[in-house]
Design a protein around this motif. Sequence first.
Motif, PDB file in Angstrom:
ATOM      1  N   GLU A  74       0.803  -1.207   0.000  1.00  0.00           N
ATOM      2  CA  GLU A  74       0.000   0.000   0.000  1.00  0.00           C
ATOM      3  C   GLU A  74       0.845   1.269   0.000  1.00  0.00           C
ATOM      4  O   GLU A  74       0.303   2.360   0.015  1.00  0.00           O
ATOM      5  CB  GLU A  74      -0.917   0.008   1.246  1.00  0.00           C
ATOM      6  CG  GLU A  74      -1.903  -1.139   1.267  1.00  0.00           C
ATOM      7  CD  GLU A  74      -2.861  -1.113   0.083  1.00  0.00           C
ATOM      8  OE1 GLU A  74      -3.172   0.000  -0.397  1.00  0.00           O
ATOM      9  OE2 GLU A  74      -3.265  -2.195  -0.367  1.00  0.00           O
ATOM     10  N   SER A  75       2.182   1.159   0.018  1.00  0.00           N
ATOM     11  CA  SER A  75       3.024   2.350   0.011  1.00  0.00           C
ATOM     12  C   SER A  75       3.010   2.999  -1.369  1.00  0.00           C
ATOM     13  O   SER A  75       2.539   2.416  -2.356  1.00  0.00           O
ATOM     14  CB  SER A  75       4.454   1.988   0.418  1.00  0.00           C
ATOM     15  OG  SER A  75       5.049   1.157  -0.570  1.00  0.00           O
ATOM     16  N   TRP A  76       3.545   4.237  -1.458  1.00  0.00           N
ATOM     17  CA  TRP A  76       3.573   4.927  -2.750  1.00  0.00           C
ATOM     18  C   TRP A  76       4.384   4.147  -3.770  1.00  0.00           C
ATOM     19  O   TRP A  76       4.062   4.141  -4.960  1.00  0.00           O
ATOM     20  CB  TRP A  76       4.159   6.323  -2.568  1.00  0.00           C
ATOM     21  CG  TRP A  76       5.620   6.313  -2.215  1.00  0.00           C
ATOM     22  CD1 TRP A  76       6.176   6.284  -0.983  1.00  0.00           C
ATOM     23  CD2 TRP A  76       6.712   6.301  -3.160  1.00  0.00           C
ATOM     24  NE1 TRP A  76       7.545   6.250  -1.064  1.00  0.00           N
ATOM     25  CE2 TRP A  76       7.914   6.275  -2.383  1.00  0.00           C
ATOM     26  CE3 TRP A  76       6.805   6.322  -4.546  1.00  0.00           C
ATOM     27  CZ2 TRP A  76       9.164   6.258  -2.967  1.00  0.00           C
ATOM     28  CZ3 TRP A  76       8.054   6.301  -5.123  1.00  0.00           C
ATOM     29  CH2 TRP A  76       9.218   6.274  -4.350  1.00  0.00           C
ATOM     30  N   TYR A  77       5.441   3.487  -3.300  1.00  0.00           N
ATOM     31  CA  TYR A  77       6.271   2.695  -4.216  1.00  0.00           C
ATOM     32  C   TYR A  77       5.470   1.558  -4.826  1.00  0.00           C
ATOM     33  O   TYR A  77       5.523   1.321  -6.044  1.00  0.00           O
ATOM     34  CB  TYR A  77       7.485   2.155  -3.458  1.00  0.00           C
ATOM     35  CG  TYR A  77       8.301   1.167  -4.256  1.00  0.00           C
ATOM     36  CD1 TYR A  77       9.168   1.582  -5.258  1.00  0.00           C
ATOM     37  CD2 TYR A  77       8.200  -0.210  -4.005  1.00  0.00           C
ATOM     38  CE1 TYR A  77       9.916   0.669  -5.983  1.00  0.00           C
ATOM     39  CE2 TYR A  77       8.947  -1.124  -4.727  1.00  0.00           C
ATOM     40  CZ  TYR A  77       9.805  -0.682  -5.720  1.00  0.00           C
ATOM     41  OH  TYR A  77      10.535  -1.578  -6.447  1.00  0.00           O
ATOM     42  N   HIS A  78       4.725   0.846  -4.002  1.00  0.00           N
ATOM     43  CA  HIS A  78       3.959  -0.294  -4.507  1.00  0.00           C
ATOM     44  C   HIS A  78       2.806   0.155  -5.392  1.00  0.00           C
ATOM     45  O   HIS A  78       2.419  -0.556  -6.328  1.00  0.00           O
ATOM     46  CB  HIS A  78       3.441  -1.133  -3.337  1.00  0.00           C
ATOM     47  CG  HIS A  78       4.533  -1.742  -2.512  1.00  0.00           C
ATOM     48  ND1 HIS A  78       4.870  -1.277  -1.272  1.00  0.00           N
ATOM     49  CD2 HIS A  78       5.383  -2.770  -2.767  1.00  0.00           C
ATOM     50  CE1 HIS A  78       5.867  -1.989  -0.779  1.00  0.00           C
ATOM     51  NE2 HIS A  78       6.197  -2.907  -1.667  1.00  0.00           N
ATOM     52  N   ARG A  79       2.255   1.322  -5.101  1.00  0.00           N
ATOM     53  CA  ARG A  79       1.140   1.808  -5.928  1.00  0.00           C
ATOM     54  C   ARG A  79       1.588   2.172  -7.337  1.00  0.00           C
ATOM     55  O   ARG A  79       0.784   2.155  -8.275  1.00  0.00           O
ATOM     56  CB  ARG A  79       0.492   3.027  -5.265  1.00  0.00           C
ATOM     57  CG  ARG A  79      -0.343   2.691  -4.033  1.00  0.00           C
ATOM     58  CD  ARG A  79      -1.266   3.842  -3.673  1.00  0.00           C
ATOM     59  NE  ARG A  79      -0.531   5.047  -3.328  1.00  0.00           N
ATOM     60  CZ  ARG A  79      -0.175   5.393  -2.099  1.00  0.00           C
ATOM     61  NH1 ARG A  79      -0.491   4.601  -1.080  1.00  0.00           N
ATOM     62  NH2 ARG A  79       0.486   6.512  -1.870  1.00  0.00           N
ATOM     63  N   TYR A  80       2.859   2.512  -7.489  1.00  0.00           N
ATOM     64  CA  TYR A  80       3.340   2.965  -8.794  1.00  0.00           C
ATOM     65  C   TYR A  80       4.295   1.957  -9.454  1.00  0.00           C
ATOM     66  O   TYR A  80       5.049   2.322 -10.359  1.00  0.00           O
ATOM     67  CB  TYR A  80       4.048   4.317  -8.657  1.00  0.00           C
ATOM     68  CG  TYR A  80       3.114   5.445  -8.309  1.00  0.00           C
ATOM     69  CD1 TYR A  80       2.303   6.021  -9.272  1.00  0.00           C
ATOM     70  CD2 TYR A  80       3.033   5.922  -7.003  1.00  0.00           C
ATOM     71  CE1 TYR A  80       1.441   7.058  -8.963  1.00  0.00           C
ATOM     72  CE2 TYR A  80       2.174   6.955  -6.675  1.00  0.00           C
ATOM     73  CZ  TYR A  80       1.384   7.516  -7.654  1.00  0.00           C
ATOM     74  OH  TYR A  80       0.523   8.535  -7.343  1.00  0.00           O
TER      75      TYR A  80
END
Length: 689
Positions: free
Chosen positions: A437-443
Amino acid sequence: MIMSYSEPHPPSMPLKFIHTFNFWGCTDVLCCVIFVIVILGYIALGTVAWMHGDPRKVVYPTDSYGQFCGQQGTSNANKAILFYFNILQCANPAVLINLQCPTTQLCVSKCPDRFATYIDMQYSYRRNKSYWEYYKQFCKPGFNNPDKPVAQVLRDEDCPSMIVPSRPFLQRCFPDFITRNGTLTVANKTSFKDGNGKTRSVADLRDAANGITSLLDAKEVGTKIFEDYASSWFWILIGLVISMLVSLLFILLLRFTAGVLFWFVIFGVIAAVGYGIWHCYWEYRSLKGKPDSDVTISDIGFQTDFRVYLQLSQTWLIFLISLAVIEGIIILVLIFLRNRVRIAIALLKEGSKAIGCIMSTLFYPIITFQLLALCIAYWAVTAVFLASSGDAVYKVMSTLPDCKYTNLTCDPKTFGQSNVTKLCPGSQCTFAFYGGESWYHRYIFAFQLCNLFIFLWLVNFTIALGQCTLAGAFASYYWALRKPADIPPCPLASSFGRALRYHTGSIAFGALILSVVQFIRIILEYLDHKLKGAHNAFAHFFLCCLKCCFWCLEHFIKFMNRNAYIMVTDFLLFLGKLMISGSIGVLAFFFFTRRIPVIQEEVPSLNYYWVPLLTVIFGSYMIAHGFFNVYAMCVDTLFLCFLSDLEKNDGSASRPYYMGSSLRAILNKKNHRRPEEKQGGGKRERKRH
């Protein structure tokens, strides 16, 4: 200035050649800065992916709890194979391979080797404890209660309801299908009992694992191909070495016999293709009307024995039409270019001299290959680390088509106490993929797209850098008035450094435009693949039009991108490549089919003789292409310099022609000597007398 001759630089030389020979005048500085920033960002992206990713998630199969099968240092270290509790619930092989089968998946040390159901096991356990000892290795770790009621065991997914004889494939247990006398069997049985005691046909297993048999056949073919490579690699290597020597010999002969050699190649290719047309017609006519010869290629599908296709009249008709089209194109090209053949041959001779003076250019393709290999390796590693980033994500998988909880995230620890199992009987909380759910995983998906785009940019930049480097090296040869005395030292290295120092921005800009078009084409291919199952004719038509347009645009940009440095004239060299690869291919065909009596005892035993044969032909063509591509770049660069020389110079003392004497003789052009040169010549004449 790189040019070392004493005469002044021609004042009317085109700007592109001034850029080629000076140490100033950087082009497209802004694009160069952007390109460097992108490379630094690409390195940062790879570093972040390396910190978050774990390639083991791609290498090792993962069970329903997100644990790796076969990973050293874990409880599954000796359990490298993935086992499916109920393979009948798996719809197709793609479901199995993608770990999306709605059944419990467990890591085991070996696959089952017998038919058994939990009901039969519990009944037999009362008489012999060994039944349970064998069966429990396919149950959840820690479960050791064979007296637990069957209904509760199956409800809690403690043990599989049945096991079937299987063998590992892709590190997963698949039913051991064997066809005997045309009948599909598993362990010599055509039927078995499922977990409910119902008799089922082996065909049900085949339907549940649809496509697995073809995958196993593909594995068998792959094994045979590997065996052929293992037994024939030495002879393949010899064939490739012969191809390299012939290519080098061909280039050396061009320097002294360019005209004779290429006329021989042209008429040799025409005669060879003509013979091929006659032979195909003869085979087609002899097969026409014979039984089973009118079967189409699509009817028989793919066959590993290529001789099957040679028994079809359609095969020879396709060969006949293809060769006729090739013959027609060659003849038409020669007819319309007949007035340019003399200039082309003279350029070939001049190109041979240039390569003879700058032999290092023949080995520059090795540098390009290494740079491309580096780009591909970095892209692949980054893609793997991005794909394996994140924590295990579990989703509800159900066999019921109307279950509203399907594909929703879940927690395997609390799933048994939720209402999902009641509303959707038989549903499982199964490992789906790695995410977060972090910004890294979202993108991550956006990062993958960036990884692909920058990869395309770097590949196109590498290719363009090679073209610019070779063009600069050969241009330094052409614009040397006294050859080879005025050729600068280390022209290839100087051209490479000059291209990087002054023209990185221009090269990067051209590569960027081409990469954008290629990236859009990849997106269109992906959308077309996704819409194959749809029935929207307009969408298919629109996508086909877009794909066609961008294909044309990509090839036009490639043409313009290369022609920023040279003009393309590759037809004669293409015939040379065909002749070399074809000759080596014929020799390899006679060798691997044991038709050379002197050395037929040395031929290794092969499953498919076409495996080493096609490898030798393709490898020979690529080797010839590597050598001839340098030659083509040389000829095309000299051709562009030649045209500029004709346009800007007149042969006077102040503007002499830089072309070689052979080209001047063809065009009836002369360089007028300066008065002091004439006087010096007169003195030398008197002295000689």
